[in-house]
Design an enzyme around this catalytic site. Structure first.
Site, PDB file in Angstrom:
ATOM      1  CG  HIS A  24      -2.404 -13.373 -12.124  1.00  0.00           C
ATOM      2  ND1 HIS A  24      -2.661 -12.470 -11.111  1.00  0.00           N
ATOM      3  CD2 HIS A  24      -1.914 -12.624 -13.147  1.00  0.00           C
ATOM      4  CE1 HIS A  24      -2.344 -11.250 -11.493  1.00  0.00           C
ATOM      5  NE2 HIS A  24      -1.873 -11.315 -12.733  1.00  0.00           N
ATOM      6  CG  HIS A 203      -4.853  -7.518 -12.923  1.00  0.00           C
ATOM      7  ND1 HIS A 203      -5.340  -8.487 -13.737  1.00  0.00           N
ATOM      8  CD2 HIS A 203      -3.493  -7.673 -12.911  1.00  0.00           C
ATOM      9  CE1 HIS A 203      -4.318  -9.214 -14.212  1.00  0.00           C
ATOM     10  NE2 HIS A 203      -3.187  -8.734 -13.716  1.00  0.00           N
ATOM     11  CD  GLU A 206      -0.086  -5.355 -10.088  1.00  0.00           C
ATOM     12  OE1 GLU A 206      -0.949  -4.957 -10.909  1.00  0.00           O
ATOM     13  OE2 GLU A 206       1.008  -5.864 -10.442  1.00  0.00           O
ATOM     14  CG  ASP A 284       1.605 -10.710 -12.864  1.00  0.00           C
ATOM     15  OD1 ASP A 284       0.662 -10.724 -13.681  1.00  0.00           O
ATOM     16  OD2 ASP A 284       1.893  -9.704 -12.185  1.00  0.00           O
ATOM     17  CG  ASP A 285       3.550 -10.157 -16.629  1.00  0.00           C
ATOM     18  OD1 ASP A 285       2.940 -10.276 -17.700  1.00  0.00           O
ATOM     19  OD2 ASP A 285       3.082  -9.539 -15.646  1.00  0.00           O
TER      20      ASP A 285
HETATM   21  N1  HPA Z   1      -0.803  -5.780 -13.540  1.00  0.00           N
HETATM   22  C1  HPA Z   1      -1.516  -5.141 -14.455  1.00  0.00           C
HETATM   23  N2  HPA Z   1      -1.411  -5.412 -15.746  1.00  0.00           N
HETATM   24  C2  HPA Z   1      -0.560  -6.338 -16.149  1.00  0.00           C
HETATM   25  C3  HPA Z   1       0.208  -7.028 -15.232  1.00  0.00           C
HETATM   26  C4  HPA Z   1       0.065  -6.739 -13.860  1.00  0.00           C
HETATM   27  O1  HPA Z   1       0.714  -7.310 -12.958  1.00  0.00           O
HETATM   28  N3  HPA Z   1       0.966  -7.875 -15.973  1.00  0.00           N
HETATM   29  C5  HPA Z   1       0.624  -7.717 -17.259  1.00  0.00           C
HETATM   30  N4  HPA Z   1      -0.301  -6.780 -17.371  1.00  0.00           N
HETATM   31 ZN    ZN Z   2      -1.295  -9.702 -13.808  1.00  0.00          ZN
END
Ligand code: HPA
Ligand code: ZN
Length: 344
Positions: A24, A203, A206, A284-285
């Protein structure tokens, strides 16, 4: 392998050095401020920030949407195939240095095609980096994500643009703003992807409720859930995820930066593992949330006393089991993991 004998001090070494997979990671979220400035310079783009520090100071998020606004703006510096290659290559080089031996990388084509960057430019740059990695012992594959704040029609159009490059990505996912954009919005386009033999992830859970996770499973046929941390609100769903061995790709630093949990110490990944769920750790990022995979591992293990060497092994093993590679390769990687743990 006596996992109880590994001390806390030794644990950080184990977490950083053990072989593992990352499942991810949004490649646009690996764009470091330094690279944003470099690409802006190369493409003659004026940024609304005077310095790297000023840009970094804008990374103060309160929720998913406040992050997405900055993340999409950052991706605006990506114009040429070389830009996409440089971004993906710097992620893969970092992954290799952190003993990430395989990664399944998300990309958001609509963020680029909406700005007039052809799909081919995006995928060619990313694919060139993936193939270069293969030559250097870093395995990776690409997963195309549809932006859920856009329409299903837009997702269908993106799929059409992608099909000439079908051999360059292994699956599709759903990302971007979750609340108000439930899985059923994309049921038809995902059904078409399934018919094409693409692997399916989404996703869910979250910021959205446990219902979004059930919806992703029942209405989309998702094989893996990204985040999924809200599953604990529904005990039947927890039992199902464990029984059906549906993996969750959990992202601890992301969850705190986007206020899904107030502090790392409040994170539920220990509970997910204890419930028998195939949970994994991911970044994630990483450029936006304070670290790559090893930083996620060391931070969450420092914050949660219930996580020790046994869970380190479990999480790394889960990352291979949850990956989309063939069974024989999974077994070989788990063999490498066993060898590593046998020697620590
Ligand atoms: N959630 C949803 N979209 C996204 C995320 C995330 O954590 N990171 C990059 N796009
Ligand atoms: Zn993500």
């Amino acid at each position: 392998m006596n996992l109880d004998s590994i001390s806390r001090e030794r644990l950080d070494y184990v977490l950083c050095r053990m072989p593992k997979a990352e499942l991810h990671i949004h490649i646009e979220g690996s764009l470091e401020p330094e690279l944003i400035f470099k690409l802006a310079g190369r493409n003659n783009i004026e940024l609304p920030y005077r310095s790297i520090d000023e840009l970094r100071a804008a990374y103060a998020f309160t929720d998913l949407q406040s992050f997405l606004d900055v993340y999409y703006a950052g991706a605006g510096v990506l114009r040429t195939e070389e830009d996409f290659f440089d971004m993906a290559w710097s992620y893969l080089a970092r992954a290799k240095s952190q003993h990430v031996i395989h990664s399944e990388i998300f990309f958001d084509p609509q963020t680029h095609t909406a700005r007039g960057v052809p799909f081919e430019t995006v995928i060619s740059g990313l694919d060139r980096a993936v193939r270069r990695g293969e030559g250097q012992g870093v395995s990776a594959s690409l997963i195309l994500c549809f932006l859920r704040h856009l329409s299903e029609e837009d997702a269908f159009a993106t799929l059409e643009e992608a099909l000439p490059f079908r051999d360059k990505f292994i699956g599709v996912g759903l990302d971007s703003s979750e609340r108000g954009n439930p899985p059923e919005k994309f049921a038809r386009v995902i059904a078409r992807c399934r018919a094409l033999g693409l692997r399916l992830v989404a996703h869910a859970g979250e910021e959205g409720s446990a219902e979004y996770i059930s919806g992703a499973l029942d209405l989309l046929g998702a094989e893996r859930i990204d985040h999924g941390v809200h599953c604990l609100d529904d005990p039947d769903l927890v039992a199902r995820l464990a029984r059906e061995r549906i993996p969750l790709t959990v992202c601890p630093l992301s969850n705190v930066k986007l206020a899904v949990f107030p502090r790392l110490a409040d994170h539920n990944i220990g509970k997910l593992l204890a419930a028998g769920i195939v949970a994994t750790v991911n970044s994630d990022d990483p450029a936006y949330f304070g670290g790559y995979l090893n930083e996620n591992f060391t931070a969450i293990f420092a914050a949660l006393p219930e996580l020790g060497a046994k869970e380190a092994y479990q999480l790394a093993c889960n990352s291979f089991k949850a990956s989309f590679v063939e069974e024989g390769i999974k077994q070989a990687w788990i063999g490498e993991l066993d060898e590593f743990f046998g020697a620590v």
